[in-house]
Design an enzyme around this catalytic site. Structure first.
Site, PDB file in Angstrom:
ATOM      1  CE  LYS A  60     -10.628  24.722 -22.529  1.00 18.49           C
ATOM      2  NZ  LYS A  60      -9.841  24.883 -23.747  1.00 18.49           N
ATOM      3  CE1 TYR A 104      -8.977  27.698 -26.848  1.00 20.20           C
ATOM      4  CE2 TYR A 104      -6.677  28.220 -26.426  1.00 20.20           C
ATOM      5  CZ  TYR A 104      -7.996  28.214 -26.023  1.00 20.20           C
ATOM      6  OH  TYR A 104      -8.333  28.718 -24.799  1.00 20.20           O
ATOM      7  CG  ASP A 136      -4.912  21.207 -28.991  1.00 23.66           C
ATOM      8  OD1 ASP A 136      -5.615  20.412 -28.328  1.00 23.66           O
ATOM      9  OD2 ASP A 136      -4.893  22.427 -28.783  1.00 23.66           O
ATOM     10  NE  ARG A 164      10.350  25.287  -9.592  1.00 22.37           N
ATOM     11  CZ  ARG A 164      11.663  25.028  -9.511  1.00 22.37           C
ATOM     12  NH1 ARG A 164      12.252  24.297 -10.451  1.00 22.37           N
ATOM     13  NH2 ARG A 164      12.384  25.476  -8.510  1.00 22.37           N
TER      14      ARG A 164
HETATM   15  C1  LIG Z   1      -8.718  25.489 -24.095  1.00 22.23           C
HETATM   16  C2  LIG Z   1      -7.845  25.015 -25.187  1.00 22.23           C
HETATM   17  C3  LIG Z   1      -6.469  25.223 -25.143  1.00 22.23           C
HETATM   18  C4  LIG Z   1      -5.776  25.979 -24.033  1.00 22.23           C
HETATM   19  O1  LIG Z   1      -5.923  25.353 -22.804  1.00 22.23           O
HETATM   20  P1  LIG Z   1      -5.932  26.149 -21.397  1.00 22.23           P
HETATM   21  O2  LIG Z   1      -6.109  25.072 -20.410  1.00 22.23           O
HETATM   22  O3  LIG Z   1      -7.052  27.129 -21.463  1.00 22.23           O
HETATM   23  O4  LIG Z   1      -4.622  26.835 -21.307  1.00 22.23           O
HETATM   24  C5  LIG Z   1      -5.705  24.739 -26.205  1.00 22.23           C
HETATM   25  N1  LIG Z   1      -6.269  24.111 -27.240  1.00 22.23           N
HETATM   26  C6  LIG Z   1      -7.591  23.904 -27.325  1.00 22.23           C
HETATM   27  C7  LIG Z   1      -8.157  23.209 -28.505  1.00 22.23           C
HETATM   28  C8  LIG Z   1      -8.432  24.346 -26.297  1.00 22.23           C
HETATM   29  O5  LIG Z   1      -9.750  24.154 -26.387  1.00 22.23           O
END
Ligand SMILES: *Cc1c(COP(=O)(O)O)cnc(C)c1O
Length: 411
Positions: free
Chosen positions: A217, A120, A192, A67
């Protein structure tokens, strides 16, 4: 900056990243391995008492416990930092852990955040419903209009949170304006960068303080792992790592780290192709009579096309389009018919996969958003969001055109 011919621009961007994705942040590997070993050990043996004490005091760099740090995970973090142009990067168990962990790790109860209306949906819910329980409140403002930040500002404001292009409308935030506003008021800018990816945009180079990602993603890119990234200065990343990874325990597993790193090796090639296909699909859809509106920064009709050319390296692989109501049906019904007639594009959430994914935002990903907020965010009832994958561009085009035709002829 995207200047001139788009084909040339994305080829040049892929070339720029080609070496970084294979070698960025590389250090020596044990056993003479050319590929990073997957170290699953949860604890690490100390040679002697002095080494153990030194490891805990931070006077030597011995590994201690999974961790707190892991060699496979650290290898990935160095590559991610190189890719994002950051001094440091920390990985987390998911994108949401990166986002929640950044806000909880950097701010105390009483702090106020300015965030975009269009974002999101789970991030919006975190800011609207969950963080207030911990004393962190948010005002949502229209990020396409920087003057709205001035109105949202309070004496407790500590951060400007941005997401550009936004999910799912692909509305842009002017990053330079966000940074200037934040500097003037002593705020941190958190971006983000999941939708754009470091292929299409590098916010840290424009002055943003912290970049967060869902590595689930396009970074991992194969739809087989969940993970998150926080990138920025050594100091900010260390604070988030201490709180979120060590403290809360939102740690990325070594197996997941390996999969993300493996995905990154082809990141530049994958993104070049997906960005090219997305721009082609956006152009085709924009000319189609059954499509009311296409959202993609590549289109001259996108209200922030000029801004996209200024602050992005590529226009991205996400395309959203509003299906026009077929005779005798409404936009929502027609949109669903299009979905059901797609054969190649997969009807599923997530994005940045090798396969093209499509969702109807209003009834799925953004269904937790109050209806009026959803409309204020520009998410039309008939909006379909396409994450463009690596299939042949002509095949994808045929699939979408055929689905549109069938949705309309079914009327
Ligand atoms: C998918 C996504 C998230 C969250 O990510 P996870 O890996 O599903 O927790 C946050 N911001 C955007 C723009 C996303 O597409």
């Amino acid at each position: 900056m995207i200047a001139g011919n788009y084909e040339h621009a994305i080829r040049a961007r892929a070339e720029e990243l080609a070496t970084v994705v294979v070698h960025g942040g590389d250090g020596p590997l044990p056993y003479g391995a050319t590929d990073v070993p997957i170290v699953l050990s949860s604890a690490f043996r100390f040679d002697d008492a002095a080494m153990a004490a030194g490891a805990f005091q931070g006077t030597n760099e011995a590994w201690i416990y999974g961790r707190w740090g892991n060699p496979t995970v650290e290898h990935l973090e160095h590559r991610l930092a190189a890719l994002e142009g950051a001094a440091a990067a920390a990985t987390t168990s998911s994108g949401m852990a990166a986002i929640a962990g950044t806000l909880l790790g950097l701010f105390d109860a009483g702090a106020h955040v300015i965030a975009p209306v269009a974002m999101y949906a789970e991030s919006a819910r975190l800011l609207r419903e969950r963080l207030p329980r911990h004393g962190i409140t948010t005002t949502f403002a229209d990020a396409t209009d920087p003057s709205s930040w001035e109105r949202a500002l309070t004496s407790a404001t500590r951060a400007l949170y941005i997401e550009t292009p936004a999910n799912p409308t692909l509305a842009l935030t002017n990053i330079a304006a966000a940074v200037a506003f934040a500097r003037a008021h002593g705020l941190l800018v958190i971006a983000d960068n999941t939708f754009a990816t470091p292929f299409a945009q590098t916010p840290l180079a424009l002055g943003v303080d912290v970049v967060v990602h869902s590595a689930t993603k396009a970074l991992s890119g194969h739809g087989d792992v969940v993970g998150g990234v926080v990138a920025g200065s050594e100091e900010l990343v260390a604070r988030v790592r201490e709180y979120t990874v060590k403290g809360i325990g939102a740690v990325l597993s070594p197996m997941s780290a390996f999969l993300i790193e493996r995905g990154i090796r082809t990141f530049a090639l994958r993104q070049e192709q997906a960005n090219r296909t997305a721009a082609r699909l956006a152009t085709t859809l924009a000319q189609h009579p059954a499509v009311a509106r296409v959202h993609h920064p590549s289109l001259a009709s996108h209200p922030q096309h000029a801004l996209a050319r200024e602050q992005m390296h590529a226009f991205g692989s996400m395309v959203a389009f509003e299906v026009a109501a077929a005779p005798g049906a409404d936009a929502l019904v027609t949109g669903r018919r299009v979905l059901e007639n797609l054969a190649l594009a997969t009807h599923a959430v997530s994005l940045g996969d090798t396969r093209t994914l499509v969702v109807h935002s209003a009834s799925t990903t953004h269904s937790t958003m109050p209806a009026e907020t959803r409309r204020a965010a520009g998410i039309a009832d008939g909006l379909l969001r396409l994450s463009v994958g690596l299939e042949g561009a002509a095949d994808l085009e045929r699939d979408v055109l055929r689905a549109l035709e069938r949705a309309w002829s079914a009327a």
